[in-house]
Design a protein around this motif. Sequence first.
Motif, short mmCIF file in Angstrom:
data_model
loop_
_atom_site.label_atom_id
_atom_site.label_comp_id
_atom_site.label_asym_id
_atom_site.label_seq_id
_atom_site.Cartn_x
_atom_site.Cartn_y
_atom_site.Cartn_z
N LEU A 504 0.84 -1.24 0.11
CA LEU A 504 -0.12 -0.17 0.05
C LEU A 504 1.00 1.42 0.00
O LEU A 504 0.55 2.40 -0.45
CB LEU A 504 -0.83 0.04 1.16
N HIS A 505 1.95 1.11 0.57
CA HIS A 505 2.75 2.31 0.79
C HIS A 505 3.14 2.93 -0.81
O HIS A 505 3.55 4.01 -0.81
CB HIS A 505 3.96 1.94 1.62
N ASP A 506 3.58 2.13 -1.72
CA ASP A 506 4.02 2.38 -2.90
C ASP A 506 3.00 2.36 -3.78
O ASP A 506 3.35 2.81 -5.06
CB ASP A 506 5.14 1.19 -3.32
N PRO A 510 -5.51 3.98 -9.04
CA PRO A 510 -6.46 2.72 -9.08
C PRO A 510 -5.74 1.70 -8.52
O PRO A 510 -6.43 0.78 -8.24
CB PRO A 510 -6.79 2.51 -10.98
N ALA A 511 -4.68 1.41 -8.77
CA ALA A 511 -3.68 0.32 -8.20
C ALA A 511 -3.99 0.29 -6.71
O ALA A 511 -4.06 -1.01 -6.12
CB ALA A 511 -2.21 0.41 -8.60
N PHE A 512 -3.80 1.35 -5.89
CA PHE A 512 -4.06 1.40 -4.75
C PHE A 512 -5.49 1.00 -4.14
O PHE A 512 -5.65 0.28 -3.30
CB PHE A 512 -3.79 2.90 -4.07
N LYS A 513 -6.34 1.53 -5.03
CA LYS A 513 -7.68 1.29 -4.30
C LYS A 513 -8.48 -0.35 -4.52
O LYS A 513 -8.67 -0.83 -3.66
CB LYS A 513 -8.71 2.07 -5.55
N ALA A 515 -5.84 -2.76 -4.55
CA ALA A 515 -5.12 -3.48 -3.36
C ALA A 515 -5.80 -3.34 -2.14
O ALA A 515 -5.70 -4.14 -1.17
CB ALA A 515 -3.62 -2.91 -3.35
N TYR A 516 -6.18 -1.78 -1.50
CA TYR A 516 -6.59 -1.79 -0.33
C TYR A 516 -8.20 -2.44 -0.22
O TYR A 516 -8.16 -2.98 0.92
CB TYR A 516 -6.84 -0.04 -0.34
#
Length: 970
Positions: A504-506, A510-513, A515-516
Motif C-alpha cells: 500500500l505504501h508504494d 486505481p492500483a492503490f484502490k 489493493a486496499y
Amino acid sequence: MSTSEIVHSDTGRPVVVTSPEPHAATAPGFSLLKRNGGTVPFDQSKIAVALTKAFLAVEGNKAAASRRVHEIVEQLTGEVVAALVRRAKDGRVFHIEDVQDQVELALMRGEYQKVARAYVLYREEHAKARADKAVAPATAPAIRMADGAPLDEARLATVIAEASAGLEGVVAETILTETRRNLYDGISTEELALAPILATRTLVETEPSYAYVSARLLNDKLRREALSFLAGRPDQATQAEMTSRYAEYFPAYLERGIGLELIDPELGRFDIARLAAALRPERDQQFQYLGLQTLYDRYFLHSAGTVFELPQAFFMRVAMGLAVREIDREARAIEFYNLLSSFDFMASTPTLFNSGTLRPQLSSCFLTTVADDLDGIFKAVKDNALLAKYSGGLGNDWTPVRGLGAHIKGTNGESQGVVPFLKVANDTAIAVNQGGKRKGAVCAYLETWHVDIEEFLDLRKNTGDERRRTHDMNTANWVPDLFMERVEAGAQWTLFSPDETPDLHDLYGPAFKAAYEAYEAKAAAGGITVFKTVRALDLWRRMLTMLFETGHPWVTFKDPCNIRSPQQHVGVVHSSNLCTEITLNTGKDEVAVCNLGSINLLAHIGDQGLDLERLKRTVDTAMRMLDNVVDINFYTIPEARRSNLRHRPVGLGLMGFADALQAQGIAYGSDAAVEFADRSMEAISYYAITASTNLAEERGAYASFPGSLWSRGVLPIDSLEMLAVTRSEIHIDRTQRLDWEALRQRVKTVGMRNSNTMAIAPTATISNICGVSQSIEPGYQNLYVKSNMSGDFTVVNALLVRDLKARGLWDEVMISDLKYFDGSVGQIDRVPDDLKAIYATAFELDASWLIAAASRRQKWIDQAQSLNLYLANPSGKALDQLYRSAWKAGLKTTYYLRSRSATHVEKSTLKGTDGKLNAVAVTPALAAAPVVEAAPVVEAAPVQKKLALEMAVLDGPACLIDDPDCEACQ
C-alpha cells in the motif's frame, strides 16, 4: 442608541456615554463656508479627525487607539452635527467658525477641558516646541566620547543626511534632533552608532521610508565594525566614501575570511579585481531595516562575534560560490551577483548561509523514508541530525514502520508502534540547532490508513502521556484519494499495519484502490491480525479538529503528488518536506534533495503590469544558479548525493505576490487576482522549463530522464488530464496562453536538465531581506510588529501609505485607526471602498480565493506550494468545506491553518519596538502578531454526537502567525 460606562479623561470619574447609531447624526446636502469665501461639501468625518487629534495632543497615541476615545469621538461628532443642523440659518450652509465653536462647546459640555484647550492651542504649542528643539543643540554643551575625544558632530549630521537622501517624507533634522537628545558625556562608540538607529526606528509607523533610513544607519554601524576588524584599528566610512573603498575592502575581506577558514580558498583564485570593480555600493541603500538586521544577525560572516562581511561582499561571496565550476566563472559570478543584489531573485537560506564556504551545504530540503527495523529507524534519526546540521529542512516518511500491536518476529513480542520513535526524532531536531542560526526542523508524514493514525493526530496535544507527544515536531497527513472518496460517500475506512499490507505504501490511484479493497476483504475473512474499521467521516473530522486545536497534522494529498509526478517511472512520492512544497521520490537507498530560490514578483511589475522580458532574464539566470547547486553541494550522507546527481531537481518559486497585486491595484479576493496568479505562474513555468531544456542542450539531460513524463512530452499542464482520469470530480481551469506545443516538442527532443523545476516555498526570511510580502501569502496586517530571531520590527504597508497619501488620508489619526483595527482598513470609514478591497488582510478574505488562486498555479507547477489557509471564524463546517475544496481543486498539499487568536495588536504606540535593539531601548508596547496560546483541548466526541470541533473556541489559534521559532515564519 447604546450606552456604556467609561472613565473620564480629565476628571477620572466614571461617566455613561450614549453612542448614536451609526450614521444617525448626518448632514447630507449641507455645505461648508470657508474663511476665503469658498464653499465645499460638508464632511462630518473631518470633525471626527479634528476631535481625535485633540485627544492625541492631550493623551498621546494611546488615546486614539482606545475603544473609549472612539466612542467619545463618535458621540461628540454626532452632537456637533446635530447642533449645526438645528442652528443652520443660511439655508444649508455651515460657516467654518460655527463648526469650530460647536466642537469646542461639545468638548466643554462634556467636561473635557484639557482637550478643548488643546483643540485651540496645540498647533501653536507644537510649533513653539519644534522651534525650541531646533535651537537646543546650538546652546548645548559639547559632548565628549568615552575616550575623551569630542563628538564628531559634522560626521553624525553627514551620516544622517546621507541615510535620508532621496527618500520621500523623511526629515533628516527630525532624526538628528532626536538623536542628540539621547547623547551624553562619555558615550561609547557603540552607543553612538545605536543612537540614530533608535531615534529613526520609532518613526517607521508614521512614514515607511524611515525603514530605509534605519537600515542605512545600521549599515554605517556595520561598516565601522567590518572596516575596523580588517584594519586592526578604528576605521569608518560614509556611504559616499564606500563608493571607492568597496573595491579595496573586498580583497582584504576575502583574504581574512580565507585565513579564518570561513571562506573557501578557491574563491581567492578568482580575478578579484574584476569582481571588486563589479560591486554596486549603491545597492546597500535598498535594504529596509528588518532585512538588513536579519542579515547582520544571522547571515553575514563574523569572527568571535565581530561581523566583517558587508552586504555587497556577501552577495558576491554567494555568487562566487555558485559560479565556482563555471568556465568563465568571473562573468557568471557577476551575473549571479547582479541578480541577487538587485533583489529580483533570492536564493534560499542554506545557499546564502553556506555558499562560498568550506562546507557549501546549499540545499533547502531533504526527504527520507524510514525503514521498518531498528537499524533503519535509528539510521533515519542519525541522517536527520547530519542533514539538519547545515540548515536543511527535513521531511520523514514514517508509514513503513509497523503499528502498535504488530508482531515482532525477532523477539516474538508486540510493537509499540511509530510514536515512541517519533519522540526520539523530535528531540534530535531540537538538539541539532544549526549552529544557533535557526532551530532544527522536521516534519513527520503518515498515511491515513496506518493503524497508528489516531495516535499520530494527538502528537501535538498538551495533555496525555508526554512520552507520546512531540511538541517540537511538525506532522502531516499523507491522504489517499480513496479516503477522500469514502469521506464524501460517508463510507467505512480500515486502518492497517504496514507489515501486513506492505505494498500500500508504494501504490496510488486505481492500483492503490484495488489493493486496499483486497486487504479489507482479507481482514474481514480473518486473514489480517492488526486492523481497525472506522467511519471515514469521523476520522476526517478528527483530523480537522486536531488541525484546528494544535495546528497539526497538515493535510497533504498522496495521489495528485504521484499521478502528476514527472518521475513516477523511477519511484514513488511518499511524503513532502518540512514546508509541504517538495514532492520528490524517496526510498530505502534514496534521499530526495531540493534546491530552492524565489523570484521577487513585485520587482517584475512595471507600468504595463508583468514585465515578461525581465521575468525571462531572471528565470534563465536563476535556473542556472539552482542547477549549479547540485554539483557544488556538500552532501552529508551518500544517499542524498546519489539521488541529487541522478535527478537534479530544483524548486524555483516566487515571493511578493500580494505586493504585485497591490502595485497593480488588484484585490486579492477577486477574479482578476486569480487570473494574475494563473498568468504569472504560466510565464514562470514556461520560462523555467525552457531554461532547463537550454541547460540540457548545453550540459546534458539528467540521468533518469528517459521514461519520465518529460521524455513523453507530458508537461505539468498535461498531467492534469492524468489526474482527471482517476477522479470523478476535479475543478481546475485549463486555460493556456503561451506556445506550449513548441516547447513540448523541444523537451522531448533535447531533454531536461532537471527532473523537477518549480516549487513555491514560504520564503519567510528571504522575503524579509528583499522587503516584500511572503511567498503567495495575502497581507497579514497593514501595520503591525513582526517578531523573528532578530527581534521585533514595525512593519507598515508602504503601498497602502502611498495610496492613502495620494488621496490626502495619511495622518496620525489614520495611523491610530490602523492600530485600533489591528492593521485593517476595512472598518475605517475614511478609507474608500476600492482601497479597502485592495488592502484587505488575510482574515478579511474568503479562504476560497486562496484555494482558487492556488489551483490556477498548481496546474503549471511540477511540485507543490506552501499554501497557508486563513479562517477568521473557523467552525467544523467551514474547515470541512475548505479542505474538501482544496482536494477537489487539484491541490497537492496545504500548509498551516491560520486562525485569529484572542490577543490582538496592542492599542498603543508602536514606538520603541523595532529590532534586536529593543533591549537597549524600551520594552515593546505592541505585541508581535497575535500571541498564541494553546487552545483548550477538546476530545473528539462520540460519533453519535456533534463533532468536538464545532464546540472549539473560535478565537483559539490553529498556529502562530508570527512565531520566531517557526520555519514558516522565519
